[in-house]
Design a protein around this motif. Structure first.
Motif, PDB file in Angstrom:
ATOM      1  N   LYS A  56       0.795  -1.233   0.000  1.00 33.23           N
ATOM      2  CA  LYS A  56       0.000   0.000   0.000  1.00 33.23           C
ATOM      3  C   LYS A  56       0.827   1.282   0.000  1.00 33.23           C
ATOM      4  CE  LYS A  56      -3.925  -2.289   1.318  1.00 33.23           C
ATOM      5  NZ  LYS A  56      -5.303  -2.173   1.104  1.00 33.23           N
ATOM      6  N   GLY A  57       2.123   1.161   0.209  1.00 36.28           N
ATOM      7  CA  GLY A  57       2.970   2.345   0.271  1.00 36.28           C
ATOM      8  C   GLY A  57       3.252   2.748   1.703  1.00 36.28           C
ATOM      9  N   ALA A  58       4.020   3.796   1.841  1.00 37.29           N
ATOM     10  CA  ALA A  58       4.470   4.270   3.149  1.00 37.29           C
ATOM     11  C   ALA A  58       3.299   4.686   4.030  1.00 37.29           C
ATOM     12  CB  ALA A  58       5.425   5.445   2.969  1.00 37.29           C
ATOM     13  N   PHE A  59       3.471   4.469   5.323  1.00 39.27           N
ATOM     14  CA  PHE A  59       2.494   4.929   6.304  1.00 39.27           C
ATOM     15  C   PHE A  59       2.587   6.445   6.400  1.00 39.27           C
ATOM     16  CE2 PHE A  59       3.263   0.552   7.565  1.00 39.27           C
ATOM     17  CZ  PHE A  59       1.991   0.101   7.876  1.00 39.27           C
ATOM     18  N   THR A  60       1.446   7.088   6.537  1.00 38.89           N
ATOM     19  CA  THR A  60       1.415   8.539   6.669  1.00 38.89           C
ATOM     20  C   THR A  60       1.016   8.990   8.069  1.00 38.89           C
ATOM     21  OG1 THR A  60      -0.850   8.601   5.826  1.00 38.89           O
ATOM     22  CG2 THR A  60       0.933   8.877   4.221  1.00 38.89           C
ATOM     23  N   SER A  61       0.554   8.035   8.897  1.00 42.19           N
ATOM     24  CA  SER A  61       0.184   8.348  10.278  1.00 42.19           C
ATOM     25  C   SER A  61       0.286   7.084  11.122  1.00 42.19           C
ATOM     26  CB  SER A  61      -1.241   8.894  10.361  1.00 42.19           C
ATOM     27  OG  SER A  61      -2.168   7.862  10.095  1.00 42.19           O
ATOM     28  N   VAL A  62       0.426   7.269  12.409  1.00 44.92           N
ATOM     29  CA  VAL A  62       0.460   6.142  13.334  1.00 44.92           C
ATOM     30  C   VAL A  62      -0.879   5.405  13.288  1.00 44.92           C
ATOM     31  CG1 VAL A  62       0.645   5.493  15.765  1.00 44.92           C
ATOM     32  CG2 VAL A  62       2.165   7.233  14.827  1.00 44.92           C
ATOM     33  N   GLU A  63      -1.958   6.152  13.186  1.00 47.12           N
ATOM     34  CA  GLU A  63      -3.294   5.563  13.170  1.00 47.12           C
ATOM     35  C   GLU A  63      -3.488   4.595  12.008  1.00 47.12           C
ATOM     36  OE1 GLU A  63      -2.650   8.821  13.669  1.00 47.12           O
ATOM     37  OE2 GLU A  63      -3.153   8.826  15.789  1.00 47.12           O
ATOM     38  N   GLN A  64      -2.785   4.808  10.921  1.00 48.10           N
ATOM     39  CA  GLN A  64      -2.899   3.941   9.748  1.00 48.10           C
ATOM     40  C   GLN A  64      -2.458   2.508  10.065  1.00 48.10           C
ATOM     41  OE1 GLN A  64      -0.678   5.367   6.398  1.00 48.10           O
ATOM     42  NE2 GLN A  64      -1.806   4.099   4.951  1.00 48.10           N
ATOM     43  N   LYS A  69      -3.951  -6.071   9.883  1.00 50.74           N
ATOM     44  CA  LYS A  69      -4.658  -7.101  10.650  1.00 50.74           C
ATOM     45  C   LYS A  69      -3.880  -7.437  11.918  1.00 50.74           C
ATOM     46  CE  LYS A  69      -6.673 -11.648  10.370  1.00 50.74           C
ATOM     47  NZ  LYS A  69      -6.939 -12.830   9.601  1.00 50.74           N
ATOM     48  N   GLY A  70      -4.586  -7.420  13.044  1.00 52.47           N
ATOM     49  CA  GLY A  70      -3.988  -7.754  14.325  1.00 52.47           C
ATOM     50  C   GLY A  70      -3.457  -6.578  15.117  1.00 52.47           C
ATOM     51  N   ILE A  71      -3.515  -5.389  14.536  1.00 56.57           N
ATOM     52  CA  ILE A  71      -3.053  -4.183  15.240  1.00 56.57           C
ATOM     53  C   ILE A  71      -4.284  -3.370  15.626  1.00 56.57           C
ATOM     54  CG2 ILE A  71      -1.621  -2.119  15.140  1.00 56.57           C
ATOM     55  CD1 ILE A  71       0.049  -4.577  14.668  1.00 56.57           C
ATOM     56  N   GLY A  72      -4.451  -3.178  16.916  1.00 55.90           N
ATOM     57  CA  GLY A  72      -5.597  -2.425  17.389  1.00 55.90           C
ATOM     58  C   GLY A  72      -5.192  -1.125  18.064  1.00 55.90           C
ATOM     59  N   SER A  73      -6.176  -0.395  18.528  1.00 56.45           N
ATOM     60  CA  SER A  73      -5.912   0.910  19.131  1.00 56.45           C
ATOM     61  C   SER A  73      -5.091   0.802  20.409  1.00 56.45           C
ATOM     62  CB  SER A  73      -7.223   1.647  19.398  1.00 56.45           C
ATOM     63  OG  SER A  73      -8.048   0.897  20.267  1.00 56.45           O
ATOM     64  N   ALA A  74      -5.277  -0.268  21.183  1.00 56.97           N
ATOM     65  CA  ALA A  74      -4.492  -0.428  22.417  1.00 56.97           C
ATOM     66  C   ALA A  74      -3.010  -0.597  22.086  1.00 56.97           C
ATOM     67  CB  ALA A  74      -4.997  -1.621  23.223  1.00 56.97           C
ATOM     68  N   ARG A  80       2.891   4.396  20.733  1.00 52.72           N
ATOM     69  CA  ARG A  80       2.883   5.675  20.010  1.00 52.72           C
ATOM     70  C   ARG A  80       4.210   6.443  20.131  1.00 52.72           C
ATOM     71  NH1 ARG A  80      -1.008   8.478  17.629  1.00 52.72           N
ATOM     72  NH2 ARG A  80      -2.638   7.119  18.397  1.00 52.72           N
ATOM     73  N   ASP A  81       4.802   6.441  21.316  1.00 56.38           N
ATOM     74  CA  ASP A  81       6.042   7.201  21.517  1.00 56.38           C
ATOM     75  C   ASP A  81       7.268   6.519  20.901  1.00 56.38           C
ATOM     76  OD1 ASP A  81       5.890   5.131  23.381  1.00 56.38           O
ATOM     77  OD2 ASP A  81       7.058   6.208  24.870  1.00 56.38           O
ATOM     78  N   GLN A  82       7.117   5.289  20.444  1.00 55.77           N
ATOM     79  CA  GLN A  82       8.229   4.559  19.834  1.00 55.77           C
ATOM     80  C   GLN A  82       8.143   4.520  18.310  1.00 55.77           C
ATOM     81  OE1 GLN A  82      10.207   4.552  22.687  1.00 55.77           O
ATOM     82  NE2 GLN A  82      11.053   2.858  21.553  1.00 55.77           N
ATOM     83  N   ILE A  83       7.051   5.014  17.745  1.00 60.68           N
ATOM     84  CA  ILE A  83       6.827   4.921  16.299  1.00 60.68           C
ATOM     85  C   ILE A  83       7.189   6.233  15.618  1.00 60.68           C
ATOM     86  CG2 ILE A  83       5.104   4.556  14.494  1.00 60.68           C
ATOM     87  CD1 ILE A  83       3.536   2.871  16.565  1.00 60.68           C
ATOM     88  N   VAL A  84       8.001   6.126  14.586  1.00 54.61           N
ATOM     89  CA  VAL A  84       8.377   7.268  13.765  1.00 54.61           C
ATOM     90  C   VAL A  84       7.793   7.038  12.381  1.00 54.61           C
ATOM     91  CG1 VAL A  84      10.317   8.513  12.730  1.00 54.61           C
ATOM     92  CG2 VAL A  84      10.512   7.603  15.052  1.00 54.61           C
ATOM     93  N   ILE A  85       7.218   8.093  11.806  1.00 53.30           N
ATOM     94  CA  ILE A  85       6.678   8.042  10.450  1.00 53.30           C
ATOM     95  C   ILE A  85       7.491   8.998   9.598  1.00 53.30           C
ATOM     96  CG2 ILE A  85       4.647   8.433   9.006  1.00 53.30           C
ATOM     97  CD1 ILE A  85       4.054   6.273  10.970  1.00 53.30           C
ATOM     98  N   GLU A  86       8.389   8.459   8.828  1.00 58.12           N
ATOM     99  CA  GLU A  86       9.168   9.255   7.881  1.00 58.12           C
ATOM    100  C   GLU A  86       9.202   8.493   6.570  1.00 58.12           C
ATOM    101  OE1 GLU A  86      13.044   9.960   9.483  1.00 58.12           O
ATOM    102  OE2 GLU A  86      12.289  11.135  11.151  1.00 58.12           O
ATOM    103  N   ALA A  87       9.178   9.197   5.486  1.00 64.17           N
ATOM    104  CA  ALA A  87       9.229   8.555   4.174  1.00 64.17           C
ATOM    105  C   ALA A  87      10.586   7.882   4.008  1.00 64.17           C
ATOM    106  CB  ALA A  87       9.015   9.579   3.067  1.00 64.17           C
TER     107      ALA A  87
END
Length: 92
Positions: A56-64, A69-74, A80-87
């Protein structure tokens, strides 16, 4: 000496090895790097993240990540503080 070793072992039991992990760029990291850096993300979920990114291409947000499958809001919230979104290099 045994008391010291028991105390040390008990203290270490409460320290998460992931507490010292560096943030991970989910657009460039390998499945192994993602699995090592994020809590609740094992090898299979990490591979699913990489496959999603490849399809699908690069992630543009953590929420994406919730679209994987298998990744939920919890899971998102505790990482959240460990995830970086950079192209990835060469992408915009």
């Amino acid at each position: 000496m045994r008391t010291f070793l028991k105390t040390l072992a008990l203290s270490l039991a409460f320290i998460s090895p992931l507490g010292f992990a560096s943030p991970v760029n989910i657009n460039t990291a390998s499945a192994e790097q993602i699995s090592d850096a994020l809590r609740g993300i094992g090898p299979a979920k990490a591979q699913a993240i990489v496959q999603y990114r490849e399809q699908k291409g690069a992630f543009t947000s953590v929420e994406q990540l919730a679209e994987v499958k298998g990744i939920g809001s919890a899971t998102l919230e505790k990482n959240r503080d460990q995830i970086v979104i950079e192209a990835a290099e060469g992408e915009h």
